[in-house]
Design an enzyme around this catalytic site. Structure first.
Site, PDB file in Angstrom:
ATOM      1  N   ARG A 521       0.831  -1.205   0.000  1.00  0.00           N
ATOM      2  CA  ARG A 521       0.000   0.000   0.000  1.00  0.00           C
ATOM      3  C   ARG A 521       0.864   1.252   0.000  1.00  0.00           C
ATOM      4  O   ARG A 521       1.939   1.276   0.599  1.00  0.00           O
ATOM      5  CB  ARG A 521      -0.883   0.048   1.252  1.00  0.00           C
ATOM      6  CG  ARG A 521      -1.955  -0.993   1.320  1.00  0.00           C
ATOM      7  CD  ARG A 521      -2.819  -0.781   2.569  1.00  0.00           C
ATOM      8  NE  ARG A 521      -2.029  -0.781   3.780  1.00  0.00           N
ATOM      9  CZ  ARG A 521      -2.397  -0.177   4.919  1.00  0.00           C
ATOM     10  NH1 ARG A 521      -3.531   0.513   4.963  1.00  0.00           N
ATOM     11  NH2 ARG A 521      -1.630  -0.233   5.985  1.00  0.00           N
ATOM     12  N   SER A 585       8.221  -5.174   6.384  1.00  0.00           N
ATOM     13  CA  SER A 585       7.964  -6.306   7.281  1.00  0.00           C
ATOM     14  C   SER A 585       8.768  -7.542   6.898  1.00  0.00           C
ATOM     15  O   SER A 585       8.227  -8.618   6.615  1.00  0.00           O
ATOM     16  CB  SER A 585       6.463  -6.619   7.289  1.00  0.00           C
ATOM     17  OG  SER A 585       5.738  -5.506   7.725  1.00  0.00           O
ATOM     18  N   ASP A 639       6.411  -3.205  11.801  1.00  0.00           N
ATOM     19  CA  ASP A 639       4.962  -3.076  11.995  1.00  0.00           C
ATOM     20  C   ASP A 639       4.562  -3.099  13.473  1.00  0.00           C
ATOM     21  O   ASP A 639       3.559  -2.492  13.858  1.00  0.00           O
ATOM     22  CB  ASP A 639       4.195  -4.156  11.215  1.00  0.00           C
ATOM     23  CG  ASP A 639       4.681  -5.567  11.488  1.00  0.00           C
ATOM     24  OD1 ASP A 639       5.674  -5.733  12.211  1.00  0.00           O
ATOM     25  OD2 ASP A 639       4.066  -6.519  10.959  1.00  0.00           O
TER      26      ASP A 639
END
Length: 898
Positions: A521, A585, A639
């Protein structure tokens, strides 16, 4: 003429449907606690929780006490693939003085003598400890599995001082008093239940028992959630309906005839057992006799002549009805029987008598079929199936000996239940063999339960064990922080260079990039302060083609920058330069807030030229190659840290981040003086614990089970991330599957049949744990989930699967709580506080979606860290919003420094 005369006995299909509906209402009254006391159909719980599955084995005694004689049976059940049942029995007479004496002690001592003699015979062949399935056919109320309170004597018994007493306890004392044999009384069985259990051994669809003989009754397997009289909502229990009393409250008055009323008035129990008096063998012959007498008195039969025999109650036996209705010899038998009663019947009298018998027995079969249809309809609705396949076990002289009764009963049931496939099976010796089968099932269930509990015990952690896990986590944390011990530590305690949480003064527009899988994203995050304080987000999702995931590093990062360009154009911000936070991540060793070395690709990525390189540098190079815009990459974000920062914006006490989803990790604000890998003593820094690797050095080996070892061995990284494999969503379903496999191989589940689907790794997704453990989900829906997985399960199987899911998820939550307790206690001790108030920002599907995980984890933290008040705050979009907030905090600090 006869049909017209007995018009009210000939029931239409509409009437039978109405009777069925009325009976259904009476069933519901009997099941509900508020209405049971006044219900005519008592719906008595039997505490029989399961039908046979064919794996029962052993030697059992059955005591059949129901009349002037009693039987002791030796039943041998063998499970050698043949499902064989062998029986021997000995009949003992009960002297009249014992039947009618004061108290039951002498009677039960006489019964005990018979049991012991049979037991001695078995002990000479094998086991000296024998189980006794005790069967009393009198009307009883069961209070608990092994205790039976006699409500009232029937069948000629008049022992005083017994009604309202626990008969099983009295029999046990009588056996113990002898002192020469050990017999364990396992179950009290009603003969109707025995009938169902006898057939259930051979037909696993059997879930209804029916007796139509001298008396009548039925039983069936009801869902526990509907039985108000017994605690518990899971599983099923056999209900002894005592349906002979249907109509005692007047609901059948419009269907009962003058003959039914006359029979009732002349009975030993007027106003009671009205349904039984309309259909059972004790009354069928008498009904025919009353009709013959009335028609003779009116000159319609026998030339108006009556005889003393015809006028004597009980002289027209029910067996005469069966004889007269036989196909070929019926009229001959009618003539013979009527002549025996002193009459001189004409051919027309014999034909009329045949028709009367036919109408009476047909009504009996139809009424029996109507109530049975109500029972089967309820089972169908309980199961939620479109078409029910079920088996009814039947016993009783009327059903077995009347030439047409069975056929008429079957026809009525099929007419009233066109959407059901019902099979009827004759039961053989339900009172004897059935009692032994109930005992055999009880023993099987007890043995299987014990075996399962022994296995699951290893996954149930004590308070002491959890305290030990907390202490070991704390030790590993210290190792990870220390310069000299960091390399050998399993919990790596990586510095993130995030030195502050939000204080509410952050403002501005920020870009965030969230890369952690095949999709990623790009987000625009607008942070406002003051009166308009808040966060506004816009985002767009982009896919990463496989050829780019596994191509070169340049291709991957050029694709990412192309997507950023597209997003800026999409937002009308082409060419704008904004600060950017990069949530990456993958395993990374940060060397600064905006620098991080990729240690290893995971999740299917294999882009070359990236491992060992600074990923922020690779992104900046790709931006420069495009020469279209310039971005200030301010922060590389884990994250978990993003989760903490997102919640920190809402709650100033938030200093800990936790993710429990597909994977698991935690971070927290550590004192700089303790972070030996980074220079400086002042202030605090967020430490990314990477706690999933806790235990990789063997420090959790005493807590890990054979199932954890099996999951680890077949994983992509054997020996690594051991703690994560015990608590995270990626592995819990697989732990459950391995336990189910073990249970099935040992015959403790799914009847010992392992399906190919159950052998498939990953088939039992963790989301199914959350669904199965939902408090709103009935066992019916659990079975539906299992069937979706290709696992054909019984109700009992569903209960077991749910228990396994509960144990595995509870352990995961407790271990996670123990780890978190170590973190909050370290923060408290760092600050020298007697009491700490702290908030943990949490994200992850397991924490958010599992119905009990969060509650168990919170309780564990509270128990293990009593000096900390810990609040848990769910994070929303830690990877996106969190990255932007870290960037905003960094920009605030940078501006303040300037």
């Amino acid at each position: 003429q006869i049909d017209k005369y007995l018009y009210h006995m000939r029931l239409s299909e509409e009437t039978l449907q109405e009777v069925s509906q009325r009976f259904r209402k009476e069933m519901e009254k009997g099941l509900e606690a508020d209405t049971n006391p006044t219900a005519s159909v008592k719906m008595l719980p039997t505490f029989v929780r399961s039908t046979p599955d064919g794996t029962e084995s052993g030697d059992f005694l059955a005591l059949d006490l129901g009349g002037t004689n009693f039987r002791v049976l030796h039943v041998r059940v063998s499970d050698n693939g043949l499902q064989k049942v062998e029986m021997e029995n000995q009949i003992y007479a009960i002297p009249e003085e014992l039947m009618r004496g004061s108290g039951m002690q002498g009677h039960l001592e006489h019964v005990a003598q018979g049991c012991v003699q049979a037991g001695l015979k078995i002990s000479r062949e094998g086991d000296p400890t024998t189980s006794l399935g005790n069967l009393l056919q009198s009307f009883v109320t069961l209070t608990v599995k092994k205790f039976l309170i006699l409500a009232t004597w029937t069948k000629g018994f008049k022992c005083s001082g017994v009604e309202g007493k626990d008969v099983v306890s009295m029999l046990r004392k009588a056996i113990k008093k002898r002192g020469d044999f050990d017999i364990d009384i396992v179950a009290v069985v009603n003969d109707t239940v025995g009938t169902m259990m006898t057939c259930g051994y051979d037909d696993h669809n059997c879930e209804v028992g029916l007796i139509v003989g001298t008396g009548t009754n039925a039983c069936y397997m009801e869902e526990m959630r509907h039985i108000d009289l017994v605690e518990g909502d899971e599983g099923r229990m056999c209900i002894n309906m005592e349906w002979g009393a249907f109509g005692d409250d007047g609901v059948l008055n419009d269907i009962r005839t003058e003959f039914d009323r006359e029979i009732d008035m002349g009975s030993l129990n007027p106003g009671k057992q009205l349904f039984e008096k309309m259909i059972s063998g004790m009354y069928m012959g008498e009904l025919v006799r009353l009709i013959l007498v009335k028609m003779a008195k009116e000159g319609l039969l026998f030339g108006g002549r009556l005889t003393p025999d015809l006028l004597t109650t009980g002289h027209f036996e029910t067996r005469y009805v069966s004889a007269i209705e036989k196909e070929k010899e019926g009229l001959f038998k009618a003539h013979e029987i009527l002549t025996k009663l002193g009459l001189e019947p004409s051919h027309e009298d014999c034909v009329a008598t045949h028709r009367i018998c036919q109408i009476v027995s047909t009504r009996s079969a139809n009424l029996c079929g109507a109530t049975l249809a109500a029972v089967l309809r309820r089972i169908k609705e309980n199961k939620g199936v479109e078409r029910l396949r079920s088996t009814v076990a039947v016993d009783g002289s009327v059903y077995k000996k009347h030439p047409h009764f069975a056929r008429r009963l079957h026809k009525t049931v099929r007419k009233l239940l066109p959407d059901c496939d019902i099979r009827f099976v004759r039961s053989e010796d339900g009172s004897g063999k059935g009692a032994a089968m109930v005992t055999a099932v009880a023993y099987r269930l007890a043995a299987q339960h014990k075996a399962r509990q022994k296995t699951l015990e290893a996954l149930k952690l004590s308070h002491e064990q959890l305290l030990e896990v907390k202490q070991r986590m704390r030790l590993e944390m210290e190792k990870g922080l220390g310069n000299g011990t960091h390399t050998e530590a399993t919990v790596k305690m990586l510095p993130t260079y995030v030195c502050s949480t939000p204080d509410g003064t952050e403002k501005g527009d920020f870009l965030a990039l969230d890369l952690g899988g095949t999709n990623f994203r790009v987000l625009l995050v607008r942070v406002r302060n003051g009166m308009r304080r808040g966060v506004e987000m816009h985002n767009k999702i982009y896919s990463i083609p496989l050829e780019i995931m596994q191509g070169t590093g340049e291709e991957l990062f050029d694709h990412i920058v192309h997507c950023i360009s597209d997003f800026l154009e999409y937002m009308g911000m082409k060419g704008v330069s904004l600060p950017l936070g990069f949530t990456f991540s993958f395993p990374c060793q940060q060397t600064n807030l905006d620098e991080g070395i990729l240690l290893k690709w995971t999740k299917g990525f294999k882009a070359t030229g990236c491992e060992g390189e600074d990923v922020v540098g690779l992104l900046k190079e790709a931006i420069h190659r495009r020469e279209e815009f310039d971005l200030d990459v301010v922060a590389l974000v884990n994250d978990t840290v993003g989760t903490m920062m997102t919640c920190g914006y809402e709650d100033p006490y938030c200093e800990v981040g936790l993710i429990v989803g597909t994977g698991s990790n935690a971070c927290y604000m550590e004192e700089m003086r303790n972070v030996e890998l980074v220079e400086g003593e002042e202030g605090r820094m967020c430490v990314n614990m990477e706690w999933g690797a806790f235990g990789d050095n063997g420090c959790l080996d005493d807590v890990r089970t054979e199932f954890d070892l099996a999951v680890d061995e077949l994983s992509l990284n054997p020996g690594k991330q051991r703690f994560e494999k015990m608590i995270s969503g990626m592995y819990l379903g697989e732990i459950v599957r391995n336990i189910l496999m073990d249970f099935t191989k040992r015959g403790l589940l799914f009847r010992g049949r392992i399906s190919e689907r159950l052998k498939t790794r990953g088939i039992f997704e963790t989301k199914f744990l959350s669904q199965i453990e939902s408090d709103r989900l009935a066992l019916l829906q659990v079975r539906s989930i299992l069937q979706h997985l290709g696992l054909e399960s019984t109700c009992d199987d569903s209960i077991i699967v749910k228990e396994v899911c509960t144990v595995v998820a509870r352990r995961a939550a407790q271990l996670c709580g123990a780890g978190m307790a170590a973190v909050v206690d370290k923060i408290r001790e760092n600050r020298g506080l007697d009491f700490l108030k702290v908030t943990v920002g949490v994200d992850g599907t397991l924490y958010k979606l599992h119905p009990h995980f969060s509650t168990v984890m919170h309780e564990t933290v509270k128990q293990l860290s009593p000096k900390c008040e810990v609040t848990f705050l769910q994070s929303e979009d830690g990877s996106g919003k969190g990255a932007a907030l870290i960037t905003a905090v960094a920009c605030r600090i940078r501006e303040a420094g300037q």
